[in-house]
Design a protein around this motif. Structure first.
Motif, PDB file in Angstrom:
ATOM      1  N   UNK A 392     -18.002  41.524-118.346  1.00 12.00           N
ATOM      2  CA  UNK A 392     -17.186  40.499-117.461  1.00 12.00           C
ATOM      3  C   UNK A 392     -16.185  41.049-117.487  1.00 12.00           C
ATOM      4  N   UNK A 393     -15.605  40.060-117.491  1.00 16.14           N
ATOM      5  CA  UNK A 393     -13.765  40.358-116.681  1.00 16.14           C
ATOM      6  C   UNK A 393     -13.664  40.941-115.655  1.00 16.14           C
ATOM      7  N   UNK A 415     -23.541  45.213-114.415  1.00 11.67           N
ATOM      8  CA  UNK A 415     -22.240  44.541-113.702  1.00 11.67           C
ATOM      9  C   UNK A 415     -23.229  43.161-113.279  1.00 11.67           C
ATOM     10  N   UNK A 416     -23.300  42.300-113.724  1.00 11.60           N
ATOM     11  CA  UNK A 416     -23.858  40.854-112.832  1.00 11.60           C
ATOM     12  C   UNK A 416     -23.280  39.901-111.661  1.00 11.60           C
ATOM     13  N   UNK A 417     -23.629  39.099-111.251  1.00 11.78           N
ATOM     14  CA  UNK A 417     -23.018  38.159-110.176  1.00 11.78           C
ATOM     15  C   UNK A 417     -22.623  37.210-110.950  1.00 11.78           C
ATOM     16  N   UNK A 418     -21.209  36.540-110.737  1.00 12.35           N
ATOM     17  CA  UNK A 418     -20.232  35.852-111.440  1.00 12.35           C
ATOM     18  C   UNK A 418     -19.629  36.541-112.620  1.00 12.35           C
ATOM     19  N   UNK A 419     -19.885  38.344-113.141  1.00  8.87           N
ATOM     20  CA  UNK A 419     -19.236  38.874-113.806  1.00  8.87           C
ATOM     21  C   UNK A 419     -17.433  38.604-113.795  1.00  8.87           C
ATOM     22  N   UNK A 420     -16.390  38.138-112.899  1.00  9.23           N
ATOM     23  CA  UNK A 420     -15.660  38.314-112.757  1.00  9.23           C
ATOM     24  C   UNK A 420     -15.112  37.249-113.456  1.00  9.23           C
ATOM     25  N   UNK A 421     -15.943  36.047-113.594  1.00 15.17           N
ATOM     26  CA  UNK A 421     -15.099  34.991-113.714  1.00 15.17           C
ATOM     27  C   UNK A 421     -16.519  34.384-114.890  1.00 15.17           C
ATOM     28  N   UNK A 422     -16.878  35.119-115.794  1.00 12.40           N
ATOM     29  CA  UNK A 422     -17.974  35.048-116.849  1.00 12.40           C
ATOM     30  C   UNK A 422     -16.798  33.540-117.592  1.00 12.40           C
ATOM     31  N   UNK A 455     -27.937  37.101-111.609  1.00 10.91           N
ATOM     32  CA  UNK A 455     -28.446  38.781-110.794  1.00 10.91           C
ATOM     33  C   UNK A 455     -27.966  39.880-111.272  1.00 10.91           C
ATOM     34  N   UNK A 456     -28.262  41.210-111.202  1.00 10.35           N
ATOM     35  CA  UNK A 456     -27.605  42.464-111.742  1.00 10.35           C
ATOM     36  C   UNK A 456     -27.012  42.969-109.915  1.00 10.35           C
ATOM     37  N   UNK A 457     -25.456  42.862-110.085  1.00 10.89           N
ATOM     38  CA  UNK A 457     -25.291  43.795-108.635  1.00 10.89           C
ATOM     39  C   UNK A 457     -25.240  45.405-108.989  1.00 10.89           C
ATOM     40  N   UNK A 458     -24.599  45.383-109.602  1.00 14.04           N
ATOM     41  CA  UNK A 458     -24.918  47.425-110.066  1.00 14.04           C
ATOM     42  C   UNK A 458     -24.996  47.874-111.238  1.00 14.04           C
ATOM     43  N   UNK A 459     -25.841  48.514-111.689  1.00 12.23           N
ATOM     44  CA  UNK A 459     -26.619  49.651-112.731  1.00 12.23           C
ATOM     45  C   UNK A 459     -25.803  50.686-113.484  1.00 12.23           C
TER      46      UNK A 459
END
Length: 499
Positions: A392-393, A415-422, A455-459
C-alpha cells in the motif's frame, strides 16, 4: 455509503465505499509540516481541520453524501497534540518523525525501566511519551496547562464529535498503553507526569464513539452520522488490505516505510527495535519495523532536482538501468528499525562526474528497499516471517519500485486494488463494521465478511538474476552507515551549535 479519512503527514485523503465495501470515490488535500530547528518536525492541527472540511467539500461535488451511514479516521501515529481545559491547542503538534527528545528517552530508560516491560516497546524519540516529557522539561508553562493529550486523528475526532477518544492501535504507539490489557497504564503515565484524566477513552477501532455534532454536521452539510474510533494509519491500512490474520504481512510505502505482520498475541521484542502494538480490530496484535523516510526520500530528490516524481521514474524506466554504483542511505529523518538513531543522516555515496539523475533515482529506490530489508531481518529475529506481502501507499504505484522491493526482500509482492488509499479504505471499513455491529452483527463474522483481500492488480516475484548484485550492495549499505554513524551525531551537534 461509508466515509474513511486518512490523516497523513503530507495530506489528508477521503475515501468513500458502498455497503459492500467497494471503493466509490477518493479525494486528497495536501498538508505541509515545518522544521523550525534541527531534528524538529511539527504541524498546526488547525490545518488538519481545514483539510478535513476541504476533502468533504470535494467529495460532495461528486457524491450525494446525505447517504452516508458512518465515518472512520486513520491517522499518522505518535504525534503529541496538547489541549487546554477549553479544548484549545497549546502548541504545534510534535510529529512522529521529530527527533528532539533523545535525551528524554535516555532519562526515561534509566529512571523508568518498567516502561519497556509494560509497553513492550523501546523508548524512542518518535513515540509520544518522550515528546511530552520534552515539553515538561522545556516548555513548563505549556505542560502545566495540559488538560488532554490527543493523537492527530483523535484531534479530528474531537473536532467532529466533541468526544475525547482513541483506539488501541494508535494508543499503543504512545508508550502509555499496555498492549496486553489494551488500556492506559497508570504507572506508564506517571513516568511523564500525566494521569488518566488527561487521556482520551480507549476503544476498539470499530467501536462507535459518538455522532457528528449538530454544529459540525451543519457546517459540513452531512447528516449526524455515527463515528467510530478508527485506527493508526498502519493498522487501518492492514484492515483495508484484508491483512487481519496471523501470518499475513503488509508493506507500506508512504512518507515513512512500514513492514507490518499480524500476530495472535502481543509479542514484544524491543531488543530488536521491533514495534509490538495492538491491531485496530479486537483480539489482534501486530509487529512492525519502520524506516522513517520511504516515499519521502523520492519526494526529496524530486524537490532537489526540480523534477517531478513521475519524471524521475519515467526517466529511470526509459534508461533501462537496473544497476548503479551509486548508493543512497535514506536517513533524512533519522532512523528507527533497527538503529533507533535520530542523528542518522541521508547520504549519497559513489557519485562522480559520470553520475546521472537516473543513477540517483535508482539509488534512492534501492536505499529504501535496503532499509525495509533491515526491518524484515529484525522481524525475522522477533519470530515474524512471511512469504508474501501486500503493498500500500503512494510509492507502491511504481512498478519499478515494486520489483526492486521484491528482488531485495526476496518475497512475492502483491499490489492490490485500493493500495494507494489503504489507510483511508481501512478507516471506511471500520466505519462499516461499526455500523453493522451497532445493528446487532457479530464483530468476528463481520470482519470475515467485509475485511477481504482486494483483487490483485500486479504480482512481483524475485528475479534471481539480481540476487548477487543486491546482496553485495546491501552489505555496502550497512558498512557505509556503520562507518559514518558517529560522524552523523557530530554533524548534528555542529548545526545545533551554529543555531
Amino acid at each position: 455509503m461509508y466515509l474513511g479519512l486518512d490523516l497523513g503527514t503530507s495530506g489528508l485523503k477521503g475515501v468513500v465505499i458502498d455497503d459492500h465495501g467497494s471503493l466509490i470515490a477518493q479525494e486528497n488535500v495536501a498538508l505541509s509540516s515545518s522544521a523550525p530547528h534541527p531534528l524538529w518536525s511539527e504541524q498546526d492541527p488547525e490545518t488538519w481541520w481545514q483539510a478535513c472540511c476541504e476533502v468533504v467539500a470535494l467529495l460532495q461535488q461528486r457524491l450525494d453524501l446525505t447517504k452516508l451511514k458512518a465515518l472512520g479516521i486513520a491517522g499518522q501515529m505518535h504525534g503529541a497534540t496538547l489541549l487546554n481545559a477549553q479544548g484549545e491547542v497549546l502548541r504545534p503538534c510534535i510529529l512522529w518523525n521529530d527527533g528532539r527528545s533523545q535525551q528524554q528517552c535516555q532519562t526515561l530508560m534509566a529512571n523508568c525501566p518498567q516502561m519497556v516491560a509494560l509497553s513492550g516497546n523501546l523508548i524512542m524519540p518518535g513515540f509520544t511519551a518522550p515528546k511530552v516529557q520534552w515539553v515538561r522539561e522545556n516548555e513548563a508553562s505549556i505542560f502545566a496547562q495540559i488538560s488532554r493529550v490527543l493523537l492527530p486523528k483523535d484531534y479530528l475526532l474531537y473536532r467532529l464529535t466533541g468526544v475525547f477518544s482513541t483506539d488501541c492501535s494508535d494508543a499503543a504507539g504512545t508508550l502509555w498503553l499496555n498492549p496486553q490489557t489494551r488500556q492506559w497504564d497508570d504507572e506508564l503515565l506517571a513516568a511523564t507526569g500525566l494521569t488518566q484524566q488527561q487521556m482520551p477513552k480507549v476503544f476498539e477501532g470499530s467501536d462507535v464513539i459518538g455522532c457528528l455534532s449538530q454544529e459540525v454536521a451543519e457546517q459540513l452539510k452531512l447528516p449526524c452520522i455515527s463515528v467510530v474510533a478508527g485506527g493508526s494509519d498502519n493498522a487501518a491500512g492492514a484492515v483495508g488490505m484484508g491483512v487481519t490474520r496471523p501470518g499475513q504481512g503488509l508493506l507500506s510505502l508512504g512518507t515513512s516505510g512500514v513492514y507490518f505482520t499480524v500476530s495472535e498475541a502481543h509479542r514484544a521484542n524491543p531488543e530488536n527495535t521491533v514495534h509490538a502494538f495492538c491491531h485496530a480490530l479486537p483480539n489482534r496484535w501486530h509487529q512492525m519495523g519502520v524506516t522513517l523516510s520511504a516515499a519521502n526520500s523520492l519526494s526529496w530528490l524530486s524537490k532537489t532536482t526540480n523534477l517531478s516524481v513521475q519524471a524521475l521514474l519515467e526517466a529511470l524506466e526509459h534508461s533501462a538501468k537496473t544497476e548503479t554504483s551509486v548508493l543512497f542511505l535514506p536517513y533524512l529523518s533519522g532512523e528507527r528499525t533497527p538503529y533507533n538513531d535520530p542523528y542518522a543522516q541521508g547520504q549519497f555515496v559513489g557519485v562522480n562526474n559520470s553520475t546521472r539523475v537516473e543513477d540517483m533515482t535508482l539509488a534512492v529506490l534501492e536505499g529504501v528497499a535496503f532499509s525495509l530489508l533491515d526491518c524484515q531481518n529484525a522481524l525475522a529475529t522477533a519470530g515474524s516471517e512471511v512469504t508474501e506481502l501486500s503493498l500500500i501507499g503512494g510509492g507502491a504505484r511504481s512498478a519499478v519500485w515494486r520489483q526492486i522491493l521484491s528482488n531485495v526482500l526476496t518475497r512475492r509482492l502483491l499490489y492490490r486494488d485500493g493500495g494507494e488509499v489503504g489507510p483511508g479504505l481501512g478507516a471506511a471499513r471500520l466505519a462499516l463494521l461499526g455500523d453493522k455491529q451497532q445493528a446487532g452483527g457479530n464483530i468476528d463474522s463481520l470482519i470475515e465478511q467485509y475485511c477481504l483481500l482486494p483483487d490483485v492488480l500486479d504480482r512481483h516475484e524475485p528475479e534471481t538474476s539480481q540476487t548477487a548484485y543486491y546482496q553485495k550492495k546491501y552489505e555496502l549499505h550497512k558498512a557505509f552507515f556503520n562507518s559514518t554513524q558517529h560522524l552523523n551525531k557530530a554533524l548534528s551537534e555542529l548545526l545545533a551549535e551554529k543555531e
